[in-house]
Motif scaffolding. Structure first.
Motif, PDB file in Angstrom:
ATOM      1  N   LEU A 154     -11.286   6.175   2.829  1.00  0.00           N
ATOM      2  CA  LEU A 154     -12.414   5.647   3.605  1.00  0.00           C
ATOM      3  C   LEU A 154     -13.647   5.485   2.724  1.00  0.00           C
ATOM      4  N   THR A 155     -13.865   6.436   1.840  1.00  0.00           N
ATOM      5  CA  THR A 155     -15.007   6.358   0.936  1.00  0.00           C
ATOM      6  C   THR A 155     -14.904   5.128   0.034  1.00  0.00           C
ATOM      7  N   GLN A 156     -13.690   4.830  -0.425  1.00  0.00           N
ATOM      8  CA  GLN A 156     -13.512   3.683  -1.303  1.00  0.00           C
ATOM      9  C   GLN A 156     -13.826   2.374  -0.592  1.00  0.00           C
ATOM     10  N   VAL A 157     -13.533   2.317   0.699  1.00  0.00           N
ATOM     11  CA  VAL A 157     -13.902   1.121   1.469  1.00  0.00           C
ATOM     12  C   VAL A 157     -15.412   0.955   1.481  1.00  0.00           C
ATOM     13  N   ALA A 158     -16.120   2.050   1.651  1.00  0.00           N
ATOM     14  CA  ALA A 158     -17.575   1.977   1.741  1.00  0.00           C
ATOM     15  C   ALA A 158     -18.195   1.536   0.425  1.00  0.00           C
ATOM     16  N   VAL A 159     -17.704   2.061  -0.695  1.00  0.00           N
ATOM     17  CA  VAL A 159     -18.329   1.758  -1.978  1.00  0.00           C
ATOM     18  C   VAL A 159     -17.823   0.454  -2.573  1.00  0.00           C
ATOM     19  N   GLY A 160     -16.669  -0.047  -2.075  1.00  0.00           N
ATOM     20  CA  GLY A 160     -16.174  -1.322  -2.575  1.00  0.00           C
ATOM     21  C   GLY A 160     -15.122  -1.224  -3.640  1.00  0.00           C
ATOM     22  N   THR A 161     -14.413  -0.114  -3.713  1.00  0.00           N
ATOM     23  CA  THR A 161     -13.333   0.024  -4.692  1.00  0.00           C
ATOM     24  C   THR A 161     -12.047  -0.456  -4.043  1.00  0.00           C
ATOM     25  N   ASP A 162     -11.925  -1.770  -3.916  1.00  0.00           N
ATOM     26  CA  ASP A 162     -10.816  -2.353  -3.163  1.00  0.00           C
ATOM     27  C   ASP A 162      -9.456  -2.023  -3.758  1.00  0.00           C
ATOM     28  N   HIS A 163      -9.386  -1.917  -5.085  1.00  0.00           N
ATOM     29  CA  HIS A 163      -8.068  -1.701  -5.692  1.00  0.00           C
ATOM     30  C   HIS A 163      -7.484  -0.351  -5.278  1.00  0.00           C
ATOM     31  N   VAL A 164      -8.342   0.640  -5.023  1.00  0.00           N
ATOM     32  CA  VAL A 164      -7.861   1.949  -4.577  1.00  0.00           C
ATOM     33  C   VAL A 164      -7.323   1.846  -3.154  1.00  0.00           C
ATOM     34  N   VAL A 165      -8.024   1.132  -2.290  1.00  0.00           N
ATOM     35  CA  VAL A 165      -7.604   0.976  -0.899  1.00  0.00           C
ATOM     36  C   VAL A 165      -6.256   0.266  -0.835  1.00  0.00           C
ATOM     37  N   ARG A 166      -6.121  -0.796  -1.599  1.00  0.00           N
ATOM     38  CA  ARG A 166      -4.875  -1.554  -1.582  1.00  0.00           C
ATOM     39  C   ARG A 166      -3.734  -0.776  -2.220  1.00  0.00           C
ATOM     40  N   ALA A 167      -4.034  -0.048  -3.278  1.00  0.00           N
ATOM     41  CA  ALA A 167      -3.004   0.763  -3.918  1.00  0.00           C
ATOM     42  C   ALA A 167      -2.549   1.882  -2.992  1.00  0.00           C
ATOM     43  N   ALA A 168      -3.480   2.492  -2.260  1.00  0.00           N
ATOM     44  CA  ALA A 168      -3.118   3.557  -1.332  1.00  0.00           C
ATOM     45  C   ALA A 168      -2.160   3.047  -0.260  1.00  0.00           C
ATOM     46  N   ALA A 169      -2.314   1.796   0.142  1.00  0.00           N
ATOM     47  CA  ALA A 169      -1.410   1.211   1.130  1.00  0.00           C
ATOM     48  C   ALA A 169      -0.030   0.949   0.549  1.00  0.00           C
ATOM     49  N   ALA A 170       0.029   0.609  -0.729  1.00  0.00           N
ATOM     50  CA  ALA A 170       1.304   0.237  -1.347  1.00  0.00           C
ATOM     51  C   ALA A 170       2.118   1.422  -1.830  1.00  0.00           C
ATOM     52  N   LEU A 171       1.464   2.515  -2.211  1.00  0.00           N
ATOM     53  CA  LEU A 171       2.166   3.616  -2.866  1.00  0.00           C
ATOM     54  C   LEU A 171       3.293   4.217  -2.031  1.00  0.00           C
ATOM     55  N   PRO A 172       3.115   4.478  -0.729  1.00  0.00           N
ATOM     56  CA  PRO A 172       4.249   5.033   0.032  1.00  0.00           C
ATOM     57  C   PRO A 172       5.457   4.104   0.051  1.00  0.00           C
ATOM     58  N   TRP A 173       5.194   2.790   0.138  1.00  0.00           N
ATOM     59  CA  TRP A 173       6.302   1.841   0.125  1.00  0.00           C
ATOM     60  C   TRP A 173       6.995   1.824  -1.234  1.00  0.00           C
ATOM     61  N   LEU A 174       6.220   2.002  -2.302  1.00  0.00           N
ATOM     62  CA  LEU A 174       6.820   2.068  -3.629  1.00  0.00           C
ATOM     63  C   LEU A 174       7.702   3.307  -3.751  1.00  0.00           C
ATOM     64  N   LEU A 175       7.228   4.437  -3.231  1.00  0.00           N
ATOM     65  CA  LEU A 175       8.025   5.661  -3.266  1.00  0.00           C
ATOM     66  C   LEU A 175       9.316   5.499  -2.471  1.00  0.00           C
ATOM     67  N   LEU A 176       9.224   4.875  -1.312  1.00  0.00           N
ATOM     68  CA  LEU A 176      10.417   4.644  -0.505  1.00  0.00           C
ATOM     69  C   LEU A 176      11.401   3.740  -1.238  1.00  0.00           C
ATOM     70  N   ALA A 177      10.884   2.679  -1.869  1.00  0.00           N
ATOM     71  CA  ALA A 177      11.753   1.773  -2.620  1.00  0.00           C
ATOM     72  C   ALA A 177      12.396   2.486  -3.807  1.00  0.00           C
ATOM     73  N   CYS A 178      11.616   3.325  -4.500  1.00  0.00           N
ATOM     74  CA  CYS A 178      12.169   4.077  -5.633  1.00  0.00           C
ATOM     75  C   CYS A 178      13.250   5.039  -5.162  1.00  0.00           C
ATOM     76  N   ARG A 179      13.037   5.669  -4.044  1.00  0.00           N
ATOM     77  CA  ARG A 179      14.031   6.596  -3.515  1.00  0.00           C
ATOM     78  C   ARG A 179      15.349   5.889  -3.264  1.00  0.00           C
ATOM     79  N   ARG A 180      15.288   4.727  -2.641  1.00  0.00           N
ATOM     80  CA  ARG A 180      16.512   4.001  -2.315  1.00  0.00           C
ATOM     81  C   ARG A 180      17.109   3.312  -3.538  1.00  0.00           C
ATOM     82  N   ALA A 181      16.243   2.879  -4.453  1.00  0.00           N
ATOM     83  CA  ALA A 181      16.762   2.274  -5.686  1.00  0.00           C
ATOM     84  C   ALA A 181      17.504   3.307  -6.519  1.00  0.00           C
ATOM     85  N   ALA A 182      16.971   4.539  -6.566  1.00  0.00           N
ATOM     86  CA  ALA A 182      17.636   5.599  -7.327  1.00  0.00           C
ATOM     87  C   ALA A 182      19.006   5.918  -6.763  1.00  0.00           C
TER      88      ALA A 182
END
Length: 355
Positions: free
Chosen positions: A142-170
């Motif tokens: 939430l803090t990153q949204v306020a200050v404008g660090t968009d890459h953190v907000v977008r990365a936070a949304a993607a990371l769980p999906w990346l972990l799920l994909a890595c789990r199944r790829a492994a």
């Protein structure tokens, strides 16, 4: 194939509602996010790119209004190639309204992804939904949204999906490996280079600690996900590699490298806000560090649930506990020995933020 099961839907709907309640003036266009990065960079840059696109039907290759002119795509100053941002440029969406809706949408994506990943790890449905909702409402994001660090907000949304994909790829899923490569490619387009490099170290720690079925075939499959992600990100990486040597980021500066690392004294304030004082407000500054750390406050529910989950199944949680400890160490940056050593590795020394 991913199923939109009840935990995923519950977490997504919960996040949509929670964030709509506080963001509705932003989503309606009555207010705008006022962080300095928005006002001085993102809003005017997107408005200018929209005008260029409307006239020529292409993205400009040169940004003439910053530093007497710099390359646009390779400058690490614009996420114009990120899918939602590119769509907003083509559509001519008001930059102020777009950034609010973009943040709201990424909160939902992150909550759903966290619920899907935790459920895949064997957590009960209601607990997976709660974990997803909590992840989608983390105070730091939430803090990153306020200050404008968009890459953190977008990365936070993607990371769980990346972990799920890595789990199944492994486990041998080629479709999951391709999906993971696309998610990682999207991460490159957020320009969050430090998130990706530190994330690679973190994922290696998870695998080494027994996560993702820690045998060589699984490690090789995870390497394919990383290679595929790099291939997707080449559309930005190639121009950025040509521009980076011409910038001052190539010079090693130990003070710069640790400027925004997490101060060890801030850690207790995750549980006791204002323990060392506040950096602003009517009472002045009494703390030992440079930033007001009450934005790090998670509340007691979140760590309590983490402790309960670890206690319930220590063997399954062990890789994630080890990786979590490594993440905290990395966030402390040069203040600790591992960070002081890591900043000498090529690529890590030019970061001012280690979180």
């Amino acid at each position: 194939m991913l199923r939109l099961n009840r935990p995923v839907l519950a977490a997504a709907c919960g996040a949509a509602l929670v964030h709509a309640l506080w963001m509705w003036p932003l989503l309606a266009g009555r207010e705008a996010l006022g962080g300095s990065d928005y006002v001085t960079l993102f809003y005017p840059m997107m408005a200018w790119m929209q005008k260029v696109w409307a006239v020529s039907g292409r993205l400009p290759a040169w940004w003439p209004h910053l530093f007497c002119g710099i390359p646009l795509i390779g400058s690490m100053q614009t996420m114009a190639l990120y899918p939602t941002e590119f769509a907003a440029i083509m559509a001519g969406w008001d930059p102020r309204v777009f950034h609010a809706w973009d943040a709201w949408g990424h909160f939902i994506i992150g909550a759903a992804g966290a619920a899907a990943w935790v459920a895949a790890e064997g957590v009960a449905g209601w607990a997976a939904a709660a974990a997803g909702l909590l992840y989608g409402a983390l105070g730091h994001t939430l803090t990153q949204v306020a200050v404008g660090t968009d890459h953190v907000v977008r990365a936070a949304a993607a990371l769980p999906w990346l972990l799920l994909a890595c789990r199944r790829a492994a486990a041998g899923s080629r479709r999951a490996a391709s999906a993971g490569a696309l998610v990682l490619g999207g991460l490159w387009l957020t320009l969050g280079v430090q998130l990706i490099l530190f994330g690679a170290v973190w994922l290696a720690a998870v695998w080494a600690a027994g996560g993702f079925n820690a045998r060589w075939p699984s490690g090789r499959r995870l390497a394919r996900v990383f290679a595929g992600g790099v291939a997707v990100g080449l559309v930005w990486l190639v121009p950025a590699a040509a521009w980076y040597p011409l910038t001052d980021r190539t010079g090693y500066d130990p003070v710069f490298a640790g400027r925004w690392a997490l101060d060890p004294l801030q850690l207790p304030e995750a549980f006791w806000p204002g323990l060392w004082g506040r950096t602003f407000g009517p009472h002045g500054y009494f703390g030992p560090h440079l930033s007001d750390s009450t934005t790090l406050y998670m509340g007691y529910l979140f760590p309590a649930l983490v402790v309960a989950g670890v206690a319930a199944d220590w063997q399954a949680a062990r890789p994630w506990v080890a990786a979590g400890a490594l993440a905290v160490v990395c966030a402390l940056g040069p203040a600790v020995v591992p960070g002081a050593l890591l900043r000498h590795v090529t690529g890590f020394g030019g970061f001012r933020s280690w979180e």
